[in-house]
Design a protein around this motif. Structure first.
Motif, PDB file in Angstrom:
ATOM      1  N   SER A 236       8.099  11.556   9.524  1.00 46.43           N
ATOM      2  CA  SER A 236       7.076  11.190   8.549  1.00 46.43           C
ATOM      3  C   SER A 236       7.463   9.910   7.828  1.00 46.43           C
ATOM      4  O   SER A 236       8.628   9.695   7.489  1.00 46.43           O
ATOM      5  CB  SER A 236       6.886  12.330   7.527  1.00 46.43           C
ATOM      6  N   LEU A 237       6.482   9.059   7.598  1.00 48.00           N
ATOM      7  CA  LEU A 237       6.695   7.827   6.853  1.00 48.00           C
ATOM      8  C   LEU A 237       6.656   8.120   5.366  1.00 48.00           C
ATOM      9  O   LEU A 237       6.096   9.133   4.937  1.00 48.00           O
ATOM     10  CB  LEU A 237       5.608   6.811   7.223  1.00 48.00           C
ATOM     11  N   PRO A 238       7.279   7.292   4.534  1.00 48.80           N
ATOM     12  CA  PRO A 238       7.184   7.515   3.088  1.00 48.80           C
ATOM     13  C   PRO A 238       5.741   7.404   2.631  1.00 48.80           C
ATOM     14  O   PRO A 238       5.109   6.363   2.769  1.00 48.80           O
ATOM     15  CB  PRO A 238       8.051   6.398   2.495  1.00 48.80           C
ATOM     16  N   THR A 239       5.219   8.478   2.091  1.00 49.89           N
ATOM     17  CA  THR A 239       3.786   8.517   1.775  1.00 49.89           C
ATOM     18  C   THR A 239       3.525   8.843   0.314  1.00 49.89           C
ATOM     19  O   THR A 239       2.421   9.252  -0.024  1.00 49.89           O
ATOM     20  CB  THR A 239       3.083   9.564   2.662  1.00 49.89           C
ATOM     21  N   ASP A 240       4.512   8.695  -0.559  1.00 48.95           N
ATOM     22  CA  ASP A 240       4.296   9.046  -1.956  1.00 48.95           C
ATOM     23  C   ASP A 240       3.879   7.841  -2.798  1.00 48.95           C
ATOM     24  O   ASP A 240       3.615   7.999  -3.997  1.00 48.95           O
ATOM     25  CB  ASP A 240       5.544   9.695  -2.541  1.00 48.95           C
ATOM     26  N   HIS A 241       3.831   6.635  -2.208  1.00 45.46           N
ATOM     27  CA  HIS A 241       3.382   5.444  -2.937  1.00 45.46           C
ATOM     28  C   HIS A 241       2.364   4.662  -2.103  1.00 45.46           C
ATOM     29  O   HIS A 241       2.359   3.442  -2.080  1.00 45.46           O
ATOM     30  CB  HIS A 241       4.568   4.542  -3.290  1.00 45.46           C
ATOM     31  N   LEU A 242       1.488   5.386  -1.439  1.00 41.16           N
ATOM     32  CA  LEU A 242       0.511   4.733  -0.574  1.00 41.16           C
ATOM     33  C   LEU A 242      -0.526   3.961  -1.367  1.00 41.16           C
ATOM     34  O   LEU A 242      -1.037   2.944  -0.894  1.00 41.16           O
ATOM     35  CB  LEU A 242      -0.183   5.772   0.307  1.00 41.16           C
ATOM     36  N   LEU A 243      -0.853   4.422  -2.564  1.00 38.75           N
ATOM     37  CA  LEU A 243      -1.882   3.733  -3.335  1.00 38.75           C
ATOM     38  C   LEU A 243      -1.453   2.317  -3.666  1.00 38.75           C
ATOM     39  O   LEU A 243      -2.270   1.391  -3.642  1.00 38.75           O
ATOM     40  CB  LEU A 243      -2.198   4.502  -4.617  1.00 38.75           C
ATOM     41  N   GLU A 244      -0.165   2.118  -3.967  1.00 39.69           N
ATOM     42  CA  GLU A 244       0.329   0.768  -4.238  1.00 39.69           C
ATOM     43  C   GLU A 244       0.212  -0.111  -3.001  1.00 39.69           C
ATOM     44  O   GLU A 244      -0.072  -1.312  -3.108  1.00 39.69           O
ATOM     45  CB  GLU A 244       1.772   0.811  -4.718  1.00 39.69           C
ATOM     46  N   GLN A 245       0.414   0.475  -1.820  1.00 43.58           N
ATOM     47  CA  GLN A 245       0.256  -0.296  -0.585  1.00 43.58           C
ATOM     48  C   GLN A 245      -1.208  -0.653  -0.349  1.00 43.58           C
ATOM     49  O   GLN A 245      -1.520  -1.769   0.088  1.00 43.58           O
ATOM     50  CB  GLN A 245       0.802   0.506   0.597  1.00 43.58           C
ATOM     51  N   ILE A 246      -2.101   0.290  -0.630  1.00 41.64           N
ATOM     52  CA  ILE A 246      -3.524   0.019  -0.447  1.00 41.64           C
ATOM     53  C   ILE A 246      -3.990  -1.072  -1.405  1.00 41.64           C
ATOM     54  O   ILE A 246      -4.766  -1.958  -1.035  1.00 41.64           O
ATOM     55  CB  ILE A 246      -4.343   1.310  -0.662  1.00 41.64           C
ATOM     56  N   ALA A 247      -3.511  -1.029  -2.645  1.00 44.25           N
ATOM     57  CA  ALA A 247      -3.949  -1.968  -3.669  1.00 44.25           C
ATOM     58  C   ALA A 247      -3.153  -3.262  -3.690  1.00 44.25           C
ATOM     59  O   ALA A 247      -3.413  -4.121  -4.541  1.00 44.25           O
ATOM     60  CB  ALA A 247      -3.859  -1.303  -5.046  1.00 44.25           C
ATOM     61  N   ALA A 248      -2.216  -3.436  -2.758  1.00 46.32           N
ATOM     62  CA  ALA A 248      -1.423  -4.668  -2.722  1.00 46.32           C
ATOM     63  C   ALA A 248      -2.335  -5.870  -2.487  1.00 46.32           C
ATOM     64  O   ALA A 248      -3.267  -5.801  -1.674  1.00 46.32           O
ATOM     65  CB  ALA A 248      -0.364  -4.583  -1.637  1.00 46.32           C
ATOM     66  N   PRO A 249      -2.098  -6.987  -3.183  1.00 47.23           N
ATOM     67  CA  PRO A 249      -2.975  -8.155  -3.028  1.00 47.23           C
ATOM     68  C   PRO A 249      -3.137  -8.607  -1.588  1.00 47.23           C
ATOM     69  O   PRO A 249      -4.244  -8.924  -1.154  1.00 47.23           O
ATOM     70  CB  PRO A 249      -2.285  -9.223  -3.885  1.00 47.23           C
ATOM     71  N   GLU A 250      -2.029  -8.641  -0.825  1.00 48.36           N
ATOM     72  CA  GLU A 250      -2.128  -9.107   0.558  1.00 48.36           C
ATOM     73  C   GLU A 250      -2.937  -8.149   1.427  1.00 48.36           C
ATOM     74  O   GLU A 250      -3.642  -8.565   2.353  1.00 48.36           O
ATOM     75  CB  GLU A 250      -0.740  -9.303   1.162  1.00 48.36           C
ATOM     76  N   ASN A 251      -2.868  -6.841   1.131  1.00 41.17           N
ATOM     77  CA  ASN A 251      -3.646  -5.874   1.898  1.00 41.17           C
ATOM     78  C   ASN A 251      -5.125  -5.975   1.570  1.00 41.17           C
ATOM     79  O   ASN A 251      -5.979  -5.894   2.465  1.00 41.17           O
ATOM     80  CB  ASN A 251      -3.137  -4.458   1.621  1.00 41.17           C
ATOM     81  N   LEU A 252      -5.461  -6.144   0.298  1.00 39.38           N
ATOM     82  CA  LEU A 252      -6.866  -6.309  -0.088  1.00 39.38           C
ATOM     83  C   LEU A 252      -7.449  -7.590   0.485  1.00 39.38           C
ATOM     84  O   LEU A 252      -8.608  -7.616   0.926  1.00 39.38           O
ATOM     85  CB  LEU A 252      -6.993  -6.304  -1.609  1.00 39.38           C
ATOM     86  N   LEU A 253      -6.649  -8.647   0.500  1.00 38.85           N
ATOM     87  CA  LEU A 253      -7.140  -9.900   1.062  1.00 38.85           C
ATOM     88  C   LEU A 253      -7.378  -9.768   2.563  1.00 38.85           C
ATOM     89  O   LEU A 253      -8.377 -10.257   3.099  1.00 38.85           O
ATOM     90  CB  LEU A 253      -6.136 -11.025   0.780  1.00 38.85           C
ATOM     91  N   ALA A 254      -6.466  -9.087   3.259  1.00 35.52           N
ATOM     92  CA  ALA A 254      -6.665  -8.854   4.693  1.00 35.52           C
ATOM     93  C   ALA A 254      -7.895  -7.985   4.942  1.00 35.52           C
ATOM     94  O   ALA A 254      -8.646  -8.199   5.907  1.00 35.52           O
ATOM     95  CB  ALA A 254      -5.426  -8.186   5.293  1.00 35.52           C
ATOM     96  N   ALA A 255      -8.122  -7.004   4.075  1.00 38.32           N
ATOM     97  CA  ALA A 255      -9.311  -6.161   4.213  1.00 38.32           C
ATOM     98  C   ALA A 255     -10.581  -6.976   4.008  1.00 38.32           C
ATOM     99  O   ALA A 255     -11.570  -6.805   4.737  1.00 38.32           O
ATOM    100  CB  ALA A 255      -9.250  -5.003   3.208  1.00 38.32           C
ATOM    101  N   TRP A 256     -10.565  -7.860   3.026  1.00 33.55           N
ATOM    102  CA  TRP A 256     -11.723  -8.732   2.798  1.00 33.55           C
ATOM    103  C   TRP A 256     -11.994  -9.598   4.021  1.00 33.55           C
ATOM    104  O   TRP A 256     -13.143  -9.764   4.436  1.00 33.55           O
ATOM    105  CB  TRP A 256     -11.484  -9.597   1.565  1.00 33.55           C
ATOM    106  N   ARG A 257     -10.954 -10.155   4.614  1.00 34.31           N
ATOM    107  CA  ARG A 257     -11.145 -10.998   5.805  1.00 34.31           C
ATOM    108  C   ARG A 257     -11.758 -10.191   6.944  1.00 34.31           C
ATOM    109  O   ARG A 257     -12.616 -10.692   7.686  1.00 34.31           O
ATOM    110  CB  ARG A 257      -9.801 -11.579   6.241  1.00 34.31           C
ATOM    111  N   ALA A 258     -11.305  -8.931   7.076  1.00 34.30           N
ATOM    112  CA  ALA A 258     -11.838  -8.090   8.138  1.00 34.30           C
ATOM    113  C   ALA A 258     -13.321  -7.789   7.914  1.00 34.30           C
ATOM    114  O   ALA A 258     -14.139  -7.874   8.833  1.00 34.30           O
ATOM    115  CB  ALA A 258     -11.038  -6.792   8.231  1.00 34.30           C
ATOM    116  N   VAL A 259     -13.677  -7.437   6.681  1.00 32.51           N
ATOM    117  CA  VAL A 259     -15.071  -7.142   6.368  1.00 32.51           C
ATOM    118  C   VAL A 259     -15.929  -8.388   6.541  1.00 32.51           C
ATOM    119  O   VAL A 259     -17.015  -8.343   7.128  1.00 32.51           O
ATOM    120  CB  VAL A 259     -15.187  -6.592   4.932  1.00 32.51           C
TER     121      VAL A 259
END
Length: 448
Positions: A5-28
């Motif tokens: 199992s991967l570390p899954t107790d801080h997933l929200l911080e990964q989802i809300a990371a600026p680089e992840n949100l920017l990549a999501a915006w580019r995908a959309v």
């Protein structure tokens, strides 16, 4: 053996990371053709172009709302997409903000689940395609597995049980905040559909009328709050480097948006423009005032006669999972403690009368729904492969290749049992046993 199992107790911080949100915006953004980005508007009236013009502030708002657990998805608009074989399929059109946020969650959650999926699953997964699925089935038929069970799950996306899905989801996702986030996305479809009532129920018309007024008031209130809320008026622009996407290329995934988006945009373009232009600050303020006044009047009028009943109703409601969810969401709409008492009573009445089945369904057309469907259907893949059946599945379309008619009939019966354990059913009109002499049409391809 499952991977560690991967570390899954801080997933929200990964989802809300600026680089992840920017990549999501580019995908959309990359998933919408350039000529449609200005006119493709979501339920809130914002287009891809509108969102991108204030991208840094928009992404900072999403990040802040996620980390403070203030993020709430808006109800989607539903467009009925005609099917080739007749009938329609409901396609949900989300706001740009909700699409970006779901895409950001999908980018973090997909690597967590991908190692657990089996090779027989081909739908909506990175690195696999319809062509690969067809090639596998073609190989099975030419290797002596010529009898085929051609199966389809009845109303699959509309029938996924929320309790089963969330139970399985929590087996790998330990961050409770992300579980609540996904639960909110699931329930936004429920609140769009309303409470389950039996045909001819006298409660139905009155309840739908009330919830319609409250929903419209909340829509206006949310728009007012998002536009004038002070905490979001001064974002830190330097965290997103938003101009980078202009110089980079992006190859959009083939499965993020619903196929009915373009048809919906054409049908709604003029009405959305007129509705958006017609809203004014003064009217929004009056809507908020009226909603607050109505909530107080409702609470005052029902408070005294329902005090004793509501106490028992709240106790009963808190014992049921569906009641707790309905109560939590409806308190926001009804306003205050008195509103909570009323909603608790209604929730208790609905639960006691067993007016409808448990919450089910995921929105077709949302970026996260395909992953949730694969998570839900994974036990079906496991059950069929444990019986050594040659299975290939693409979302709700599946085939099992067998060496004889007898084994094909056995596979058909086992599939029914495996789906029943997931509270799903086969579609009898689209499920059949194909003999070696018959061509098999699967995923739009004829396999001989």
């Amino acid at each position: 053996m499952n991977p560690p199992s991967l570390p899954t107790d801080h997933l929200l911080e990964q989802i809300a990371a600026p680089e992840n949100l920017l990549a999501a915006w580019r995908a959309v953004r990359g998933n919408v053709p350039s000529y449609r980005r200005k006119r493709a508007r979501g339920p809130d009236g914002l287009s891809i172009t509108d969102f991108g013009q204030d991208l840094q502030a928009q992404l900072h708002t999403v990040q802040d709302m996620l980390l403070k657990e203030r993020y709430q998805p808006l109800p989607p608009k539903v467009f009925q997409l005609p099917k080739k074989g007749g009938g329609t399929r409901p396609i949900s059109v989300l706001t740009v903000r909700d699409r970006v946020t779901q895409r950001a969650a999908q980018q973090v959650l997909e690597p967590l689940w991908e190692p657990t999926f089996l090779d027989c699953s081909f739908g909506f997964r990175p690195g696999v395609s319809v062509q690969q699925a067809v090639e596998v089935v073609h190989h099975f038929r030419h290797q002596g597995q010529a009898w085929v069970v051609d199966g389809d799950i009845a109303a699959c996306f509309d029938s996924l049980d929320h309790d089963l899905l969330l139970t399985r989801f929590q087996s790998r996702v330990k961050d409770k905040r992300v579980v609540r986030l996904v639960q909110n996305w699931l329930e936004v479809g429920l609140m769009q559909a309303g409470l389950p009532f039996e045909p001819g129920d006298p409660w139905q018309d009155g309840w739908q009328s009330l919830t319609g007024v409250l929903r419209r008031s909340m829509d206006w209130a949310l728009e007012y709050a998002l536009e004038y809320d002070a905490p979001y008026s001064a974002p830190r622009y330097d965290r997103y480097e938003a101009s980078r996407y202009e110089t980079e290329t992006y190859s959009p995934p083939r499965y993020e948006e619903g196929r009915g988006m373009e048809a919906y945009e054409d049908a709604q373009e003029e009405t959305d423009e007129g509705r958006r232009d017609g809203l004014s600050r003064r009217l929004r303020q009056r809507a908020v005032q009226r909603m607050a006044t109505s909530a107080l009047l409702w609470g005052a009028s029902f408070h005294r006669p329902l005090t004793a009943w509501a106490k028992k109703a709240v106790e009963y409601t808190f014992k049921t999972r569906a009641g707790r969810r309905l109560l939590r969401q409806s308190v926001i709409v009804s306003g205050g403690v008195a509103g909570a008492a009323l909603v608790a009573a209604v929730a208790s009445l609905v639960a006691q009368r067993k007016a409808g089945p448990p919450p089910t369904g995921v929105l077709q057309g949302s970026p996260l729904s395909p992953l949730l469907a694969n998570i839900y259907l994974h036990p079906f893949d496991v059950a069929m492969q444990k019986q050594h059946f040659h299975l290939a599945r693409f979302a709700d379309d599946w085939v099992v290749c067998c060496p004889s008619q007898e084994q094909a009939e056995g596979a058909h019966n086992e599939a029914i049992r495996a789906l029943a354990r997931l509270r799903l059913k086969v579609n009898p009109a689209k499920t059949r046993i194909v003999s070696p002499k018959e061509p098999l049409e699967w995923l739009g391809v004829v396999i001989k």
